[in-house]
Design a protein around this motif. Structure first.
Motif, PDB file in Angstrom:
ATOM      1  N   SER A  43      20.263  -6.836   2.400  1.00  0.00           N
ATOM      2  CA  SER A  43      19.547  -6.462   1.186  1.00  0.00           C
ATOM      3  C   SER A  43      18.275  -7.282   1.024  1.00  0.00           C
ATOM      4  O   SER A  43      17.200  -6.739   0.729  1.00  0.00           O
ATOM      5  CB  SER A  43      20.465  -6.660  -0.024  1.00  0.00           C
ATOM      6  N   LEU A  44      18.372  -8.589   1.227  1.00  0.00           N
ATOM      7  CA  LEU A  44      17.196  -9.452   1.115  1.00  0.00           C
ATOM      8  C   LEU A  44      16.142  -9.102   2.161  1.00  0.00           C
ATOM      9  O   LEU A  44      14.936  -9.128   1.877  1.00  0.00           O
ATOM     10  CB  LEU A  44      17.604 -10.918   1.242  1.00  0.00           C
ATOM     11  N   ALA A  45      16.585  -8.756   3.370  1.00  0.00           N
ATOM     12  CA  ALA A  45      15.629  -8.367   4.418  1.00  0.00           C
ATOM     13  C   ALA A  45      14.903  -7.074   4.035  1.00  0.00           C
ATOM     14  O   ALA A  45      13.695  -6.952   4.255  1.00  0.00           O
ATOM     15  CB  ALA A  45      16.362  -8.193   5.747  1.00  0.00           C
ATOM     16  N   LEU A  46      15.623  -6.123   3.467  1.00  0.00           N
ATOM     17  CA  LEU A  46      14.997  -4.873   3.043  1.00  0.00           C
ATOM     18  C   LEU A  46      13.986  -5.125   1.921  1.00  0.00           C
ATOM     19  O   LEU A  46      12.887  -4.572   1.926  1.00  0.00           O
ATOM     20  CB  LEU A  46      16.061  -3.874   2.592  1.00  0.00           C
ATOM     21  N   ILE A  47      14.367  -5.951   0.973  1.00  0.00           N
ATOM     22  CA  ILE A  47      13.462  -6.281  -0.131  1.00  0.00           C
ATOM     23  C   ILE A  47      12.230  -7.019   0.401  1.00  0.00           C
ATOM     24  O   ILE A  47      11.096  -6.712   0.031  1.00  0.00           O
ATOM     25  CB  ILE A  47      14.202  -7.107  -1.210  1.00  0.00           C
ATOM     26  N   GLY A  48      12.443  -7.970   1.297  1.00  0.00           N
ATOM     27  CA  GLY A  48      11.322  -8.680   1.915  1.00  0.00           C
ATOM     28  C   GLY A  48      10.423  -7.735   2.689  1.00  0.00           C
ATOM     29  O   GLY A  48       9.190  -7.855   2.647  1.00  0.00           O
ATOM     30  N   GLY A  49      11.026  -6.772   3.393  1.00  0.00           N
ATOM     31  CA  GLY A  49      10.232  -5.783   4.116  1.00  0.00           C
ATOM     32  C   GLY A  49       9.396  -4.929   3.181  1.00  0.00           C
ATOM     33  O   GLY A  49       8.240  -4.610   3.478  1.00  0.00           O
ATOM     34  N   GLY A  50       9.970  -4.574   2.033  1.00  0.00           N
ATOM     35  CA  GLY A  50       9.213  -3.800   1.046  1.00  0.00           C
ATOM     36  C   GLY A  50       8.011  -4.561   0.527  1.00  0.00           C
ATOM     37  O   GLY A  50       6.905  -4.014   0.427  1.00  0.00           O
ATOM     38  N   PHE A  51       8.204  -5.837   0.229  1.00  0.00           N
ATOM     39  CA  PHE A  51       7.085  -6.660  -0.230  1.00  0.00           C
ATOM     40  C   PHE A  51       6.063  -6.869   0.888  1.00  0.00           C
ATOM     41  O   PHE A  51       4.860  -6.868   0.638  1.00  0.00           O
ATOM     42  CB  PHE A  51       7.562  -8.010  -0.764  1.00  0.00           C
ATOM     43  N   ALA A  52       6.537  -7.032   2.118  1.00  0.00           N
ATOM     44  CA  ALA A  52       5.626  -7.225   3.248  1.00  0.00           C
ATOM     45  C   ALA A  52       4.746  -5.998   3.454  1.00  0.00           C
ATOM     46  O   ALA A  52       3.533  -6.132   3.670  1.00  0.00           O
ATOM     47  CB  ALA A  52       6.417  -7.533   4.520  1.00  0.00           C
ATOM     48  N   VAL A  53       5.333  -4.818   3.377  1.00  0.00           N
ATOM     49  CA  VAL A  53       4.543  -3.589   3.524  1.00  0.00           C
ATOM     50  C   VAL A  53       3.464  -3.543   2.452  1.00  0.00           C
ATOM     51  O   VAL A  53       2.299  -3.244   2.724  1.00  0.00           O
ATOM     52  CB  VAL A  53       5.448  -2.338   3.449  1.00  0.00           C
ATOM     53  N   ASP A  54       3.833  -3.865   1.238  1.00  0.00           N
ATOM     54  CA  ASP A  54       2.864  -3.793   0.139  1.00  0.00           C
ATOM     55  C   ASP A  54       1.769  -4.851   0.266  1.00  0.00           C
ATOM     56  O   ASP A  54       0.600  -4.569   0.028  1.00  0.00           O
ATOM     57  CB  ASP A  54       3.582  -3.937  -1.202  1.00  0.00           C
ATOM     58  N   GLN A  55       2.141  -6.048   0.657  1.00  0.00           N
ATOM     59  CA  GLN A  55       1.184  -7.151   0.665  1.00  0.00           C
ATOM     60  C   GLN A  55       0.348  -7.260   1.934  1.00  0.00           C
ATOM     61  O   GLN A  55      -0.805  -7.670   1.885  1.00  0.00           O
ATOM     62  CB  GLN A  55       1.910  -8.481   0.447  1.00  0.00           C
ATOM     63  N   PHE A  56       0.933  -6.913   3.083  1.00  0.00           N
ATOM     64  CA  PHE A  56       0.258  -7.169   4.349  1.00  0.00           C
ATOM     65  C   PHE A  56      -0.368  -5.937   4.989  1.00  0.00           C
ATOM     66  O   PHE A  56      -0.877  -6.017   6.097  1.00  0.00           O
ATOM     67  CB  PHE A  56       1.210  -7.852   5.328  1.00  0.00           C
ATOM     68  N   LEU A  57      -0.328  -4.821   4.312  1.00  0.00           N
ATOM     69  CA  LEU A  57      -0.983  -3.615   4.828  1.00  0.00           C
ATOM     70  C   LEU A  57      -1.967  -3.081   3.790  1.00  0.00           C
ATOM     71  O   LEU A  57      -1.892  -1.930   3.371  1.00  0.00           O
ATOM     72  CB  LEU A  57       0.068  -2.548   5.173  1.00  0.00           C
ATOM     73  N   PRO A  58      -2.941  -3.906   3.381  1.00  0.00           N
ATOM     74  CA  PRO A  58      -3.850  -3.479   2.319  1.00  0.00           C
ATOM     75  C   PRO A  58      -4.760  -2.316   2.727  1.00  0.00           C
ATOM     76  O   PRO A  58      -5.232  -1.584   1.861  1.00  0.00           O
ATOM     77  CB  PRO A  58      -4.671  -4.740   2.033  1.00  0.00           C
TER      78      PRO A  58
END
Length: 130
Positions: A43-58
């Motif tokens: 669950s934490l990995a999925l949540i981290g992945g969601g934030f990573a997509v939002d933050q690191f793919l501007p």
């Protein structure tokens, strides 16, 4: 539905599980807890992945970025909630001497993550700003 409500109540009062059946071998309870923790890590990995997509793919179009991020975040939330419910259901089954409960959730989660991954491949192949 009544069973689900009872399980949710046990989320917040796990000591009440002792009222049911007999105490299983502690190794089984500890294995159940390790499985619960593995689901929480997922669950934490999925949540981290969601934030990573939002933050690191501007440079990614907002619609794609938001869709992919929200898909991963939603999967993380569902995984966290499902993990505690599955832990309770398994603990109750062990105490009652019943078969462990089966679940379609792993298959659904796998399909959901695969769909997000396919969408990300499409985005990468199509280019960031398309």
């Amino acid at each position: 539905m009544i069973e689900f409500v009872r399980n949710v109540r046990l989320w917040f009062a796990p000591e009440r599980i002792e009222e049911e059946g007999v105490t299983p071998d502690y190794r089984f309870s500890l294995a159940n807890e390790r499985t619960f923790l593995a689901w929480l890590r997922t669950s934490l990995a999925l949540i981290g992945g969601g934030f990573a997509v939002d933050q690191f793919l501007p440079d990614l179009r907002w619609e794609w970025r938001a869709g992919l991020a929200l898909g991963l975040l939603a999967a993380g939330v569902l995984c966290a909630l499902r993990s505690v419910n599955h832990w309770i259901r398994c603990e109750r089954a062990m105490r009652r001497g019943e078969d462990l409960p089966v679940s379609r959730f792993p298959a659904l989660l796998s399909i959901g993550v695969a769909l997000v991954a396919i969408a990300m491949v499409v985005v990468v192949l199509a280019g960031w700003e398309s």
